[in-house]
Scaffold this motif. Structure first.
Motif, PDB file in Angstrom:
ATOM      1  N   THR A  16     -34.467 -42.836  -6.397  1.00  0.00           N
ATOM      2  CA  THR A  16     -33.769 -43.714  -6.230  1.00  0.00           C
ATOM      3  C   THR A  16     -32.302 -43.177  -6.134  1.00  0.00           C
ATOM      4  O   THR A  16     -31.604 -43.379  -5.189  1.00  0.00           O
ATOM      5  N   PHE A  17     -31.949 -42.085  -6.681  1.00  0.00           N
ATOM      6  CA  PHE A  17     -30.664 -41.118  -6.478  1.00  0.00           C
ATOM      7  C   PHE A  17     -30.775 -40.744  -4.981  1.00  0.00           C
ATOM      8  O   PHE A  17     -29.639 -40.473  -4.264  1.00  0.00           O
ATOM      9  N   LEU A  19     -32.235 -42.069  -2.472  1.00  0.00           N
ATOM     10  CA  LEU A  19     -32.012 -43.329  -1.679  1.00  0.00           C
ATOM     11  C   LEU A  19     -30.557 -43.418  -1.345  1.00  0.00           C
ATOM     12  O   LEU A  19     -29.787 -43.527  -0.234  1.00  0.00           O
ATOM     13  N   ILE A  20     -29.760 -43.341  -2.548  1.00  0.00           N
ATOM     14  CA  ILE A  20     -28.312 -43.337  -2.195  1.00  0.00           C
ATOM     15  C   ILE A  20     -27.823 -42.403  -1.558  1.00  0.00           C
ATOM     16  O   ILE A  20     -27.013 -42.608  -0.717  1.00  0.00           O
ATOM     17  N   CYS A  23     -28.714 -43.102   2.026  1.00  0.00           N
ATOM     18  CA  CYS A  23     -27.792 -44.130   2.665  1.00  0.00           C
ATOM     19  C   CYS A  23     -26.428 -43.850   2.752  1.00  0.00           C
ATOM     20  O   CYS A  23     -25.791 -43.939   3.849  1.00  0.00           O
ATOM     21  N   ASN A  24     -25.916 -42.773   1.842  1.00  0.00           N
ATOM     22  CA  ASN A  24     -24.472 -42.237   2.079  1.00  0.00           C
ATOM     23  C   ASN A  24     -24.538 -41.513   3.443  1.00  0.00           C
ATOM     24  O   ASN A  24     -23.544 -41.533   4.207  1.00  0.00           O
ATOM     25  N   LEU A  26     -26.363 -41.954   6.112  1.00  0.00           N
ATOM     26  CA  LEU A  26     -26.331 -42.800   7.052  1.00  0.00           C
ATOM     27  C   LEU A  26     -24.979 -43.435   7.465  1.00  0.00           C
ATOM     28  O   LEU A  26     -24.412 -43.471   8.545  1.00  0.00           O
ATOM     29  N   LEU A  27     -24.324 -43.819   6.398  1.00  0.00           N
ATOM     30  CA  LEU A  27     -22.873 -44.115   6.617  1.00  0.00           C
ATOM     31  C   LEU A  27     -21.856 -42.941   7.184  1.00  0.00           C
ATOM     32  O   LEU A  27     -21.358 -43.415   7.976  1.00  0.00           O
ATOM     33  N   LYS A  30     -22.301 -42.593  10.974  1.00  0.00           N
ATOM     34  CA  LYS A  30     -21.836 -43.456  11.982  1.00  0.00           C
ATOM     35  C   LYS A  30     -20.625 -43.075  12.940  1.00  0.00           C
ATOM     36  O   LYS A  30     -19.932 -42.169  12.310  1.00  0.00           O
TER      37      LYS A  30
ATOM     38  N   TRP B  62     -18.790 -47.612  -3.131  1.00  0.00           N
ATOM     39  CA  TRP B  62     -20.134 -48.122  -3.157  1.00  0.00           C
ATOM     40  C   TRP B  62     -21.113 -47.098  -3.964  1.00  0.00           C
ATOM     41  O   TRP B  62     -21.763 -47.518  -4.552  1.00  0.00           O
ATOM     42  N   ARG B  63     -20.715 -45.745  -3.666  1.00  0.00           N
ATOM     43  CA  ARG B  63     -21.776 -44.759  -4.567  1.00  0.00           C
ATOM     44  C   ARG B  63     -21.495 -44.980  -6.009  1.00  0.00           C
ATOM     45  O   ARG B  63     -22.404 -44.965  -6.759  1.00  0.00           O
ATOM     46  N   LEU B  70     -27.286 -48.181 -11.326  1.00  0.00           N
ATOM     47  CA  LEU B  70     -28.640 -47.529 -11.707  1.00  0.00           C
ATOM     48  C   LEU B  70     -28.948 -46.985 -12.915  1.00  0.00           C
ATOM     49  O   LEU B  70     -29.567 -47.138 -13.794  1.00  0.00           O
ATOM     50  N   VAL B 452     -25.188 -48.989  11.136  1.00  0.00           N
ATOM     51  CA  VAL B 452     -25.483 -48.791   9.623  1.00  0.00           C
ATOM     52  C   VAL B 452     -25.694 -50.231   9.030  1.00  0.00           C
ATOM     53  O   VAL B 452     -26.921 -50.303   8.213  1.00  0.00           O
ATOM     54  N   MET B 456     -29.384 -51.155   7.143  1.00  0.00           N
ATOM     55  CA  MET B 456     -29.453 -51.497   5.599  1.00  0.00           C
ATOM     56  C   MET B 456     -30.256 -52.806   5.602  1.00  0.00           C
ATOM     57  O   MET B 456     -30.683 -53.121   4.608  1.00  0.00           O
ATOM     58  N   PHE B 530     -39.886 -51.950  -9.777  1.00  0.00           N
ATOM     59  CA  PHE B 530     -38.712 -51.162  -9.581  1.00  0.00           C
ATOM     60  C   PHE B 530     -38.179 -51.051  -8.228  1.00  0.00           C
ATOM     61  O   PHE B 530     -37.018 -51.038  -8.025  1.00  0.00           O
ATOM     62  N   TRP B 535     -34.315 -50.429  -4.452  1.00  0.00           N
ATOM     63  CA  TRP B 535     -34.282 -50.106  -3.347  1.00  0.00           C
ATOM     64  C   TRP B 535     -33.824 -51.260  -2.400  1.00  0.00           C
ATOM     65  O   TRP B 535     -33.734 -50.885  -0.968  1.00  0.00           O
ATOM     66  N   ILE B 538     -29.403 -50.919  -3.487  1.00  0.00           N
ATOM     67  CA  ILE B 538     -28.410 -49.773  -3.207  1.00  0.00           C
ATOM     68  C   ILE B 538     -28.263 -50.150  -1.672  1.00  0.00           C
ATOM     69  O   ILE B 538     -27.148 -49.743  -1.184  1.00  0.00           O
ATOM     70  N   ALA B 542     -24.479 -50.004  -0.197  1.00  0.00           N
ATOM     71  CA  ALA B 542     -23.984 -49.295   0.879  1.00  0.00           C
ATOM     72  C   ALA B 542     -23.661 -50.130   2.086  1.00  0.00           C
ATOM     73  O   ALA B 542     -22.435 -49.573   2.669  1.00  0.00           O
TER      74      ALA B 542
END
Lengths: 31, 601
Positions: A16-17, A19-20, A23-24, A26-27, A30, B62-63, B70, B452, B456, B530, B535, B538, B542
């Motif tokens: 899951t970290f 995934l963070i 996503c980061n 991907l951001l 842009k 957001w992070r 989490l 983006v 998401m 989970f 999933w 997050i 983002a």
């Protein structure tokens, strides 16, 4: 068995970290 | 459908919508830090921040928000796991419950931290009072509050202009719990106790039976395993039963938050079909209202916080437009029952040979078919999962409704917070689709929707679908999965599909025919819960970060209005089409083929 489930939880946390991070990325990608 | 039933359902819906509006406005004030009618709790709020070393004015990216959410949830999972494993060593265990097994502890810890509250165990036969209160009830509060916090962060993403921060997770979590969930739970718990729901630390009671009975008890050998006869069947012996154990405990306080927080994990195994959880028609009404009120009210909160109430009303209208026909389908199917049985019985009943019967199989017999169908639809539309009737016993189409409501992503009311952020992901998708179809600029609430946000939103929509379908496929292929399917054919498949639809959308209700308290299902469903929670949260955070960093674009002639009935139709269509395309093939193998089998005799 306790160790197995703690390892599974740790694995889920790492994924899951990840995934963070994804996503980061991907951001950040842009235009 | 009967007039009486339809009136009851209509009244419930009207009361819900009328009471959701003021609650929604109140919640908006809470999250925006504006004055409200609980000012005396402000001191406690700030004392909690000081105690935890939190700067309430500190903004999070957001992070940072996602990591805080989490880590907080992982610690919750760990705490609930450990509590179950050592409950036999801890106080408040008058029934001397042993430690919960590792796989069930894992499943339950993930289940309650993710707001799913899937229960592979029977509460009154497994958990000590301390585990129920300190583990499960605490998670009921904080998992709900975490969902609301993620939603509020997303709303800020829409309202802020070129900002890096989306709020502070600890502040949103504290305010959700302190000002919204705790006061509402207190009020509901007192109302439930007044109606007869139990709330006590006394040990279980023992009653002497007026009519003693005999049961066949399996003979157990010295190794603890059942002794088999020459045919390989378990040997049994007659046992006289003269006493009954009546489970009690601190139930009302847990039931109040489990309904309000769309958690759903019952104190007792049969949930709200138990007279100590749901003793009167009034408690039934209040509990159904509690299931839906916060998810509905959050639509008004959304409209208030973005400064355009019409936007929130459009989202709520979409939910109602989807909810009402599915409720009618469930109620109609259950009222009609099996048409082949009705065809046999109706002429005999008309001739006075047999009494007229209704389809009461699996229903909450005290409150009737309408209230059983309403609860089944409400509990699966919202991601609650508590039950007052046995969904496993519904007709194929009646059972399809709760299953499909979950599969649509728990966005029709949905979980507290998670339902609306899921619906907002669909709204982003709808705006994008409209842009492709009719050449409109993809904008939502003044923010440009770019690649983006669409990626998401796609993750939010696709992750639960993948979890449900892959999980079901693995379970019906693996020997460990097949071993616990007690019903053959399409019905057995429906039970597995229901289990993964429930876990993979954080609902928690079950088709009880599946033996799910095994190493395989506890682990597989734990993983599903989970992924279905974090999933999605997050990518939502983002998206919130991406939206917050953007400028506000003034509406132009190319902007698609998102508060109109046209947008409600578009959004409804997107939700249905995604749900239909993804799950109709699987449903065709389960409830749809069952329906055809029933009609064909």
């Amino acid at each position: 068995m306790d160790a197995v489930f703690l390892l599974i939880t740790a694995g889920l946390a790492v994924a899951t970290f990840g995934l963070i991070w994804l996503c980061n990325s991907l951001l950040g990608a842009k235009p | 459908m009967t007039t009486n039933g339809v009136l009851q359902l209509g009244l419930s819906l009207v009361v819900l919508l009328v009471s959701a509006w003021p609650l929604g406005i109140f919640m908006a004030r809470v999250y925006e830090g504006q004055p409200h009618f609980l000012p005396w709790l402000k001191g406690l709020e700030h004392a909690l921040y000081r105690l935890a070393g939190v700067d309430p004015a500190g903004e999070m990216t957001w992070r940072q928000y996602a990591i805080a959410m989490l880590v907080f949830n992982l610690l919750g999972i760990l705490a609930v796991y450990c509590l179950q494993r050592v409950q036999h060593l801890l106080p408040l265990n008058p029934a001397a419950m042993p430690a919960v097994t590792p796989d069930s502890s894992f499943n339950t810890a993930v289940s309650f931290a993710t707001n799913t509250n899937w229960q592979g165990y029977g509460g009154e036969a497994t958990m000590s009072y301390l585990t129920q209160m300190l583990g499960l009830t605490v998670q009921n509060f904080v998992s709900a509050a975490a969902g609301m916090a993620v939603l509020v962060a997303l709303i800020r993403g829409f309202t802020r202009k070129q900002a890096a921060g989306i709020g502070n997770f600890w502040v949103d979590l504290t305010r959700s719990t302190l000002y919204i969930l705790l006061p509402l739970s207190l009020m509901l718990a007192i109302a439930l106790v007044s109606q007869g729901v139990v709330q006590t630390f006394n040990p279980y009671s023992t009653a002497t039976l007026l009519d003693p009975t005999e049961i066949d008890e399996p003979v157990v050998g010295s190794d603890g395993k059942p002794v088999l006869d020459e045919k390989g069947q378990p040997k049994t012996q007659k046992k006289a039963v003269t006493e009954q154990t009546i489970a009690v405990g601190p139930a009302a306080s847990q039931i109040a938050i489990k309904q309000l927080g769309t958690n759903g994990g019952g104190f007792f195994n049969v949930n709200s079909a138990h007279p100590f959880e749901n003793p009167t028609p009034l408690t039934n009404f209040l509990e159904v209202l509690a299931i839906l009120i916060i998810p509905a009210a959050l639509c008004f909160t959304f409209g208030e916080m973005i400064g355009d109430r019409r936007q929130g009303i459009a989202l709520l209208a979409t939910m109602v437009v989807l909810f009402v026909p599915l409720l009618a389908l469930c109620y109609g199917s259950e009222q009609a029952g099996n048409p082949r049985l009705a065809a046999i019985v109706a002429p005999q009943a008309a001739a006075g040979e047999v009494p007229a019967i209704e389809n009461m199989e699996g229903k909450e017999v005290r409150y009737g078919i309408a209230n059983s169908a309403l609860w089944a639809t409400a509990t699966t539309a919202a991601s609650n999962g508590s039950v007052n009737s046995m969904h496993d016993s519904f007709t194929p189409l009646g059972g399809l409704v709760p299953m499909w409501l979950m599969q649509l992503g728990e966005v029709i009311f949905g979980g507290v917070g998670s339902g609306l952020y899921g619906m907002l992901a669909f709204a982003v998708k709808a705006v994008f689709v409209a842009g492709l179809m009719v050449g409109r600029t993809p904008e939502y609430l003044g923010k440009k929707i770019e690649a983006v946000e669409v990626k998401m939103a796609s993750l939010v929509i696709l992750v639960p679908c993948a979890v449900v379908l892959i999980g079901t496929a693995v379970a019906v292929l693996a020997p460990q999965g097949k071993a616990m399917i007690f019903n053959p054919g399409a019905y057995g498949f429906s039970e597995v599909l229901y289990a993964f639809s429930s876990a993979g959308n954080n609902n928690g209700s079950a088709f009880a025919g599946l033996g799910a308290n095994t190493l395989f299902y506890n682990t597989a469903l734990g993983l599903a819960m989970f992924f279905a929670r974090y999933w999605l949260a997050i990518p939502i955070l983002a998206m919130a970060g991406s939206l917050a960093s953007k400028k506000l674009v003034p509406p132009s002639s190319g902007t698609l209005p998102t508060h109109t009935p046209l947008f409600v139709v578009l959004l409804t269509s997107v939700v249905i089409i995604v749900g239909a395309l993804t799950f109709i093939p699987a449903l065709a193998l389960g409830p749809i083929v069952e329906q055809l089998q029933m009609l064909g005799g």
